[in-house]
Design an enzyme around this catalytic site. Structure first.
Site, PDB file in Angstrom:
ATOM      1  N   ASN A 186     -49.255 -56.228   1.178  1.00 38.87           N
ATOM      2  CA  ASN A 186     -49.787 -55.195   0.284  1.00 38.87           C
ATOM      3  C   ASN A 186     -49.505 -55.498  -1.183  1.00 38.87           C
ATOM      4  O   ASN A 186     -48.342 -55.708  -1.559  1.00 38.87           O
ATOM      5  CB  ASN A 186     -49.125 -53.849   0.590  1.00 38.87           C
ATOM      6  CG  ASN A 186     -49.569 -53.250   1.894  1.00 38.87           C
ATOM      7  OD1 ASN A 186     -50.251 -53.886   2.685  1.00 38.87           O
ATOM      8  ND2 ASN A 186     -49.184 -52.022   2.135  1.00 38.87           N
ATOM      9  N   VAL A 187     -50.537 -55.466  -1.989  1.00 38.21           N
ATOM     10  CA  VAL A 187     -50.360 -55.636  -3.444  1.00 38.21           C
ATOM     11  C   VAL A 187     -51.176 -54.555  -4.150  1.00 38.21           C
ATOM     12  O   VAL A 187     -52.385 -54.442  -3.924  1.00 38.21           O
ATOM     13  CB  VAL A 187     -50.845 -57.022  -3.928  1.00 38.21           C
ATOM     14  CG1 VAL A 187     -50.580 -57.185  -5.426  1.00 38.21           C
ATOM     15  CG2 VAL A 187     -50.181 -58.150  -3.157  1.00 38.21           C
ATOM     16  N   THR A 192     -46.084 -56.573  -5.058  1.00 43.09           N
ATOM     17  CA  THR A 192     -46.059 -57.009  -6.462  1.00 43.09           C
ATOM     18  C   THR A 192     -44.708 -57.631  -6.826  1.00 43.09           C
ATOM     19  O   THR A 192     -44.654 -58.613  -7.563  1.00 43.09           O
ATOM     20  CB  THR A 192     -46.367 -55.809  -7.390  1.00 43.09           C
ATOM     21  OG1 THR A 192     -47.704 -55.388  -7.139  1.00 43.09           O
ATOM     22  CG2 THR A 192     -46.209 -56.164  -8.862  1.00 43.09           C
ATOM     23  N   HIS A 243     -42.023 -50.309  -3.983  1.00 42.76           N
ATOM     24  CA  HIS A 243     -43.353 -50.103  -4.561  1.00 42.76           C
ATOM     25  C   HIS A 243     -43.263 -50.091  -6.082  1.00 42.76           C
ATOM     26  O   HIS A 243     -42.321 -49.532  -6.647  1.00 42.76           O
ATOM     27  CB  HIS A 243     -43.932 -48.756  -4.115  1.00 42.76           C
ATOM     28  CG  HIS A 243     -44.344 -48.723  -2.676  1.00 42.76           C
ATOM     29  ND1 HIS A 243     -43.737 -47.912  -1.747  1.00 42.76           N
ATOM     30  CD2 HIS A 243     -45.297 -49.404  -2.006  1.00 42.76           C
ATOM     31  CE1 HIS A 243     -44.314 -48.088  -0.572  1.00 42.76           C
ATOM     32  NE2 HIS A 243     -45.259 -48.987  -0.693  1.00 42.76           N
ATOM     33  N   ASP A 283     -54.114 -45.966   3.023  1.00 44.23           N
ATOM     34  CA  ASP A 283     -52.719 -46.366   2.821  1.00 44.23           C
ATOM     35  C   ASP A 283     -51.822 -45.120   2.735  1.00 44.23           C
ATOM     36  O   ASP A 283     -52.187 -44.120   2.102  1.00 44.23           O
ATOM     37  CB  ASP A 283     -52.670 -47.164   1.497  1.00 44.23           C
ATOM     38  CG  ASP A 283     -51.379 -47.916   1.297  1.00 44.23           C
ATOM     39  OD1 ASP A 283     -50.710 -48.238   2.288  1.00 44.23           O
ATOM     40  OD2 ASP A 283     -51.059 -48.217   0.114  1.00 44.23           O
ATOM     41  N   HIS A 335     -44.722 -53.960   2.242  1.00 40.49           N
ATOM     42  CA  HIS A 335     -45.156 -53.086   1.145  1.00 40.49           C
ATOM     43  C   HIS A 335     -44.423 -53.515  -0.126  1.00 40.49           C
ATOM     44  O   HIS A 335     -43.408 -54.199  -0.062  1.00 40.49           O
ATOM     45  CB  HIS A 335     -44.830 -51.629   1.480  1.00 40.49           C
ATOM     46  CG  HIS A 335     -45.804 -51.028   2.440  1.00 40.49           C
ATOM     47  ND1 HIS A 335     -46.691 -50.042   2.086  1.00 40.49           N
ATOM     48  CD2 HIS A 335     -46.060 -51.310   3.738  1.00 40.49           C
ATOM     49  CE1 HIS A 335     -47.432 -49.740   3.136  1.00 40.49           C
ATOM     50  NE2 HIS A 335     -47.070 -50.490   4.160  1.00 40.49           N
ATOM     51  N   GLU A 350     -44.909 -46.922   9.633  1.00 40.13           N
ATOM     52  CA  GLU A 350     -43.731 -47.468   8.928  1.00 40.13           C
ATOM     53  C   GLU A 350     -42.435 -46.948   9.533  1.00 40.13           C
ATOM     54  O   GLU A 350     -42.315 -45.768   9.847  1.00 40.13           O
ATOM     55  CB  GLU A 350     -43.804 -47.073   7.443  1.00 40.13           C
ATOM     56  CG  GLU A 350     -42.628 -47.575   6.619  1.00 40.13           C
ATOM     57  CD  GLU A 350     -42.837 -47.349   5.114  1.00 40.13           C
ATOM     58  OE1 GLU A 350     -43.954 -47.564   4.623  1.00 40.13           O
ATOM     59  OE2 GLU A 350     -41.867 -46.949   4.447  1.00 40.13           O
ATOM     60  N   ASP A 406     -47.874 -42.569   7.535  1.00 36.71           N
ATOM     61  CA  ASP A 406     -46.556 -42.760   6.925  1.00 36.71           C
ATOM     62  C   ASP A 406     -45.621 -41.618   7.306  1.00 36.71           C
ATOM     63  O   ASP A 406     -45.570 -40.592   6.633  1.00 36.71           O
ATOM     64  CB  ASP A 406     -46.693 -42.872   5.402  1.00 36.71           C
ATOM     65  CG  ASP A 406     -45.343 -43.160   4.744  1.00 36.71           C
ATOM     66  OD1 ASP A 406     -44.315 -43.178   5.463  1.00 36.71           O
ATOM     67  OD2 ASP A 406     -45.309 -43.368   3.527  1.00 36.71           O
ATOM     68  N   THR A 427     -49.682 -52.594  -7.578  1.00 39.07           N
ATOM     69  CA  THR A 427     -49.338 -52.392  -8.989  1.00 39.07           C
ATOM     70  C   THR A 427     -49.810 -53.526  -9.888  1.00 39.07           C
ATOM     71  O   THR A 427     -50.282 -53.285 -11.005  1.00 39.07           O
ATOM     72  CB  THR A 427     -47.806 -52.214  -9.112  1.00 39.07           C
ATOM     73  OG1 THR A 427     -47.434 -51.140  -8.254  1.00 39.07           O
ATOM     74  CG2 THR A 427     -47.387 -51.909 -10.532  1.00 39.07           C
TER      75      THR A 427
END
Ligand code: 13P
Length: 280
Positions: free
Chosen positions: A229-230, A210, A179, A81, A207, A133, A103, A232
């Site tokens: 994407n998860v 959460t 994030h 990631d 992204h 991204e 990234d 936190t």
């Protein structure tokens, strides 16, 4: 089966669902994530930051993911990631990661294209997939913060050109998520996502999962999000539960008595997320 990002996202597109991509910070969490995917009968993406990949060891991560994929009969993609470091990217591909994210979101557009193309060439030659991204997701991840004035939403026209010039397998989009946002929920810009979805011929990635509300999960999947994407939320739950246990259990208790209940909580969160990502 141990597989690639491209392969699991093709299945997701076919079924109008998203595949959960869960950030692990150690080897233990990998097992909880695969068990959750097994219970939910879906493929899963295990992802790590460059820091965690270095800490655990890239070959070790590959070996564990291959072994768990086989043991549970789950399709598992192991993904690096937010990679920025070329040496780390090569090490991950050489070790057998199924995919990497380059990234280059903080770079000028052309530099992002050039950096992504280099990664695509290397990864595709080894059979690995690539996510990149365009635009900037805000917030903080693994200690790296993006200031709110640096956030730029993805431009749909640029997305088309970017995909065309890089041949990536998945595009991470900036649509208002952050994030590390776990105390409040995100205001997603659905108009921007819709405009990207209408023109981009690739699976899209969200992204900062959460901070996305349960209701919005279905809406973004219907607009082309295929990798969710998860990070936190799992980390916070793990830390809370294990802190409570380390505080209350005796010092000479087996470490597993502090770790296993924390893993159960992680597994529960992952199962709940996957049940939503199926978009039923
Ligand atoms: P959260 O930590 O906000 O869930 O985001 C995870 C992520 O996007 C990983 O790249």
């Amino acid at each position: 089966m141990y597989t690639t990002l491209k392969s699991v996202l093709e299945e997701a597109s076919e079924l109008n669902m998203a595949i959960g991509a869960f950030n692990t910070h150690n080897l233990e969490m990998v097992q909880a994530i695969v068990k959750a995917a097994n219970n939910q009968r879906t493929p899963v993406i295990i992802q790590t930051s460059e820091g965690t990949a270095k800490y655990v060891g890239m070959r070790t991560l590959v070996a564990v993911c291959k072994s768990l994929a086989e043991e549970y009969g789950v399709n598992v993609d192991l993904h690096l990631d937010h990679a920025k470091n070329w040496d780390n990217i090569r090490e991950a591909v050489d070790a057998g990661f199924g995919s990497v994210m380059f990234d280059g979101s903080a770079l000028p557009f052309k530099e992002n294209i050039l950096g992504t193309r280099r990664v695509v060439e290397y990864a595709h030659a080894a059979g690995a997939s690539v996510e990149a991204e365009l635009g900037t997701v805000g917030g903080t991840e693994d200690g790296v913060a993006v200031a709110s004035d640096a956030v730029r939403l993805t431009d749909p026209a640029q997305a088309v050109e970017f995909i065309d010039k890089t041949d990536i397998d998945a595009l991470a989009v900036a649509i208002g998520t952050n994030h590390g946002q776990y105390k409040s929920k995100t205001n997603i810009n659905f108009d921007v996502l819709k405009s990207i979805y209408e023109v981009a011929q690739r699976p899209l990635v969200i992204h900062g999962g959460t901070g996305v509300s349960d209701n919005d999960i279905h809406r973004v999947i219907d607009l082309g999000i295929r990798k969710f994407n998860v990070g936190t939320e799992l980390l916070v739950q793990w830390n809370r539960k294990s802190k409570e246990l380390y505080d209350s259990n005796k010092e000479n208790t087996s470490n597993r008595n502090n770790v296993m209940p924390a893993l159960d909580v992680v597994q529960e969160v992952v199962e709940h997320k996957i049940s939503l990502f199926k978009n039923i």
